[in-house]
Design an enzyme around this catalytic site. Structure first.
Site, PDB file in Angstrom:
ATOM      1  N   GLU A  86      32.734 -97.456  31.862  1.00 60.32           N
ATOM      2  CA  GLU A  86      33.868 -97.943  31.965  1.00 60.32           C
ATOM      3  C   GLU A  86      34.866 -96.338  32.127  1.00 60.32           C
ATOM      4  OE1 GLU A  86      36.198 -99.455  28.554  1.00 60.32           O
ATOM      5  OE2 GLU A  86      35.690-101.383  29.295  1.00 60.32           O
ATOM      6  N   ARG A 174      14.044 -92.260   6.154  1.00 60.61           N
ATOM      7  CA  ARG A 174      14.773 -91.367   4.575  1.00 60.61           C
ATOM      8  C   ARG A 174      14.217 -92.419   4.392  1.00 60.61           C
ATOM      9  NH1 ARG A 174      19.050 -89.314   7.814  1.00 60.61           N
ATOM     10  NH2 ARG A 174      19.305 -87.275   7.416  1.00 60.61           N
TER      11      ARG A 174
HETATM   12  N1  URA Z   1      23.190 -87.430  12.765  1.00 62.17           N
HETATM   13  C1  URA Z   1      21.801 -88.071  12.654  1.00 62.17           C
HETATM   14  O1  URA Z   1      21.742 -88.880  12.646  1.00 62.17           O
HETATM   15  N2  URA Z   1      20.798 -87.830  11.116  1.00 62.17           N
HETATM   16  C2  URA Z   1      20.821 -86.425  10.770  1.00 62.17           C
HETATM   17  O2  URA Z   1      20.467 -86.098   9.668  1.00 62.17           O
HETATM   18  C3  URA Z   1      22.531 -86.352  10.680  1.00 62.17           C
HETATM   19  C4  URA Z   1      23.261 -86.218  11.922  1.00 62.17           C
END
Ligand code: URA
Length: 262
Positions: A86, A174
């Site tokens: 956009e 993670r």
């Molecule tokens: N944003 C993310 O995607 N990962 C991080 O570890 C911190 C901010």
């Protein structure tokens, strides 16, 4: 054939029209709608709100008396690409992403800033705009302006490759997620990106770079380091964010001044 918007046409997602840009060709793009007002006020002069619609909060500000758009993109690639489509229609030619990131390199500290010159495409959106072998690269001009401005203001900055992941947990390897499980395809990947010299994880830059390339927009990205993955999976206290943001504001203002001179 390119589809430019009419002056008074309100674009469906961002919720404003080309006339609201007052001729602006440069846009500053934070992810978070809550950062737009501060950025508009701190980067430029005569800031004013334009629109609030979905994840897109938009203000106009002025740098060296030239109008500059500040517009949030929301989180992740899909909302970035919608926003860019956009903005392109309304005549935006240069964009600077202002985001947050987690570094994966020991030498980079919380509160530092990272200027990404390219990104690993661990996202889905960029694959709708270009096939997988196509690189996600920044504009040389915008990246150069960001690096020059960062050096000029004494910011602790690093230039390198980001790993842009659609997910905050599994794609960034993670283990502190709800289930604690990381699928096999992502296990060990942080080590691999480290070995290849990538600097950081975040969630938007590869979609930004590839979509901008496809649309003919020049893009750069500067992110503040809010997580240090060599020490912890957690996001750090806000002091790291505030330190980085103070540099990001100076860097973006300086880069826009340089781009306006060209
Ligand atoms: N944003 C993310 O995607 N990962 C991080 O570890 C911190 C901010």
């Amino acid at each position: 054939m390119k589809h430019y918007a009419d002056l008074n046409e309100i674009l469906y997602h961002v919720g404003f029209a080309k006339k609201d840009l007052q001729g602006a060709t440069i846009a500053v793009l934070p992810g978070d709608p809550g950062r737009v007002e501060t950025l508009a006020k701190d980067i430029g002069t005569e800031p004013m709100p334009i629109a609030v619609h979905r994840e897109y909060t938009s203000w106009l500000t002025h740098v060296d008396e030239q109008p500059v758009l500040v517009c949030s993109t929301g989180m992740g690639g899909p909302s970035v690409a919608i926003c860019l489509e956009e903005l392109a229609r309304m005549g935006i030619t240069h964009v600077i992403r202002v985001g947050t990131t987690g570094t994966i390199q020991e030498k980079i500290n919380l509160g530092d800033v990272i200027i990404n010159k390219a990104a690993v495409r661990l996202d889905g959106t960029s694959h709708h705009y270009a096939p997988a072998p196509f690189p996600a690269v920044a504009s040389f001009a915008v990246t150069g302006a960001l690096a020059e401005a960062a050096a000029a203001c004494g910011a602790p900055f690093h230039v390198g490759v980001s790993v842009s992941s659609d997910t905050f947990w599994p794609g960034q390897e993670r283990y502190d997620s709800f289930t604690g499980y990381v699928p096999r395809c992502f296990q060990g990947t942080m080590k691999e990106w480290q070995a290849l010299g990538a600097l950081n994880y975040e969630m938007e830059t590869s979609a930004l770079f590839v979509t901008c390339q496809a649309l003919g927009i020049k893009a750069g990205a500067v992110c503040g380091v809010v997580a240090k993955r060599t020490e912890s999976e957690s996001v750090a206290p806000t002091s790291a964010y505030e330190r980085a943001l103070s540099y990001q504001i100076k860097i973006v203002r300086g880069a826009i001044k340089l781009l306006l001179k060209k």
